[in-house]
Design a protein around this motif. Structure first.
Motif, PDB file in Angstrom:
ATOM      1  N   GLU A 119      -9.095  17.320  18.074  1.00 58.72           N
ATOM      2  CA  GLU A 119      -8.005  17.034  17.131  1.00 58.72           C
ATOM      3  C   GLU A 119      -7.217  18.303  16.829  1.00 58.72           C
ATOM      4  N   VAL A 120      -5.912  18.145  16.582  1.00 58.36           N
ATOM      5  CA  VAL A 120      -5.054  19.284  16.262  1.00 58.36           C
ATOM      6  C   VAL A 120      -4.281  19.002  14.979  1.00 58.36           C
ATOM      7  N   VAL A 136      -3.505  15.052  14.498  1.00 56.98           N
ATOM      8  CA  VAL A 136      -3.292  14.165  15.639  1.00 56.98           C
ATOM      9  C   VAL A 136      -4.419  14.342  16.656  1.00 56.98           C
ATOM     10  N   GLN A 137      -4.854  13.224  17.214  1.00 52.50           N
ATOM     11  CA  GLN A 137      -5.718  13.242  18.390  1.00 52.50           C
ATOM     12  C   GLN A 137      -4.795  13.188  19.609  1.00 52.50           C
ATOM     13  N   PRO A 138      -4.598  14.296  20.323  1.00 59.60           N
ATOM     14  CA  PRO A 138      -3.610  14.346  21.409  1.00 59.60           C
ATOM     15  C   PRO A 138      -4.069  13.581  22.643  1.00 59.60           C
ATOM     16  N   TRP A 139      -3.162  12.789  23.195  1.00 56.51           N
ATOM     17  CA  TRP A 139      -3.472  11.990  24.388  1.00 56.51           C
ATOM     18  C   TRP A 139      -2.744  12.489  25.628  1.00 56.51           C
ATOM     19  N   ARG A 140      -1.434  12.632  25.517  1.00 55.15           N
ATOM     20  CA  ARG A 140      -0.613  13.011  26.675  1.00 55.15           C
ATOM     21  C   ARG A 140       0.518  13.934  26.220  1.00 55.15           C
ATOM     22  N   VAL A 141       0.960  14.811  27.128  1.00 52.54           N
ATOM     23  CA  VAL A 141       2.207  15.556  26.955  1.00 52.54           C
ATOM     24  C   VAL A 141       3.148  15.090  28.051  1.00 52.54           C
ATOM     25  N   ARG A 142       4.337  14.664  27.664  1.00 51.62           N
ATOM     26  CA  ARG A 142       5.300  14.124  28.616  1.00 51.62           C
ATOM     27  C   ARG A 142       6.607  14.916  28.546  1.00 51.62           C
ATOM     28  N   LEU A 143       7.243  15.053  29.698  1.00 48.24           N
ATOM     29  CA  LEU A 143       8.559  15.690  29.795  1.00 48.24           C
ATOM     30  C   LEU A 143       9.584  14.609  30.078  1.00 48.24           C
ATOM     31  N   ASP A 154      -2.121   9.493  15.285  1.00 49.67           N
ATOM     32  CA  ASP A 154      -1.947  10.149  13.997  1.00 49.67           C
ATOM     33  C   ASP A 154      -3.091   9.725  13.081  1.00 49.67           C
ATOM     34  N   VAL A 155      -3.952  10.668  12.725  1.00 45.81           N
ATOM     35  CA  VAL A 155      -5.155  10.349  11.958  1.00 45.81           C
ATOM     36  C   VAL A 155      -4.804   9.875  10.555  1.00 45.81           C
ATOM     37  N   ASP A 156      -3.871  10.525   9.896  1.00 46.27           N
ATOM     38  CA  ASP A 156      -3.529  10.164   8.518  1.00 46.27           C
ATOM     39  C   ASP A 156      -2.790   8.833   8.436  1.00 46.27           C
ATOM     40  N   ARG A 157      -1.969   8.549   9.435  1.00 47.00           N
ATOM     41  CA  ARG A 157      -1.211   7.295   9.432  1.00 47.00           C
ATOM     42  C   ARG A 157      -1.944   6.168  10.142  1.00 47.00           C
TER      43      ARG A 157
END
Length: 274
Positions: A119-120, A136-143, A154-157
């Protein structure tokens, strides 16, 4: 000198052979026992690299994408070594080639967090809710359209979200344990980054803006300027491209693009004066 692997385990030898490394067993001439292993350099030697100018241009873009982050220096050194062994002339510098798509430190940190399933947390500026801290628990980075996006949970939401990395303020920090979540194999199409398509009119100087000319359409002339109709997906990506061309290009339409180019140009001028 022939490389020797006298202490090489069977597992290591198997891995090397699967990678195509020719590991040769050395036997005792009198007794036939295995006494060691070696790599035959005549079979392991790779052919000399010889990139064409176009191939080196692609490598330059890739190295420029990592500029300024963790792997930036390694990418630059690798490019220099690869180009130095080529029979062709050195590639031309690409000062503005990837300004809109350079990897940021935030991107590099997120890629590491995705690999570690960690988590970040970061400050994020949203047009609707202002700046707030996100976990956030990151899944993907997209360009997409010259911009990087993070897709994650999003952990809080308590819901999946998409974040544009240019809106991340400050550092990205790993805050959870490694292996704390599973990354889904498929991502809902609604989470994929998308822009608002449109067509812009750009005025360019003769013999300039070749990338814009290649994907645009001639739309007449305006004095000493050539007019181009250019399709875009992300307005700010096109804004960056116009600004990167300096005095060789100016925005004509739509009004939102014209205003964005002028605003950023004025801000850059103020910074230079200050």
């Amino acid at each position: 000198m022939t490389p020797r692997l006298s202490g090489c385990s069977s597992v290591t030898r198997t891995r090397l052979r699967r990678l195509g490394v020719p590991v040769v067993t050395v036997r005792h001439q009198a007794y036939g026992d295995d006494i060691g292993y070696r790599i035959d350099p005549s079979q392991a030697r790779l052919p000399a690299l010889d990139f064409t100018p176009a191939e080196r241009a692609v490598l330059s873009l890739a190295a420029d994408y990592w500029h300024g982050v963790t792997l930036g220096e390694d990418a630059s050194h690798a490019l220099i070594k690869a180009a130095s062994g080529s029979a062709h002339a050195a590639a031309e510098a690409l000062p503005f080639a990837a300004l809109s798509t350079r990897l940021t430190d935030a991107t590099a940190q997120l890629v590491e967090a995705i690999q570690a399933r960690q988590e970040v947390a970061f400050e994020y500026a949203s047009a609707s809710s202002g700046t707030a801290r996100r976990r956030v628990q990151p899944w993907r980075v997209r360009l997409s359209g010259g911009a990087e996006y993070l897709i994650g949970y999003d952990v809080d939401r308590d819901a999946p979200r998409t974040y544009r990395l240019s809106r991340v303020a400050g550092p990205v920090k790993a805050v959870g344990d490694q292996g704390a979540f599973d990354v889904p194999e498929s991502i809902d199409a609604s989470l994929m980054p998308s822009g608002t398509p449109g067509t812009a009119t750009i005025a360019v100087r003769p013999e300039a803006a070749h990338a814009l000319r290649a994907r645009g359409r001639a739309a007449g002339e305006d004095g000493d300027w050539d007019l181009l109709d250019v399709d875009y997906t992300h307005l700010d990506a096109l804004r960056d491209e116009v600004l990167a061309l300096g005095g060789a290009a100016r925005a004509v339409a739509p009004d939102a693009l014209v205003a964005a180019v002028r605003s950023h140009a004025r801000a850059a001028l103020e910074v230079a004066r200050g």
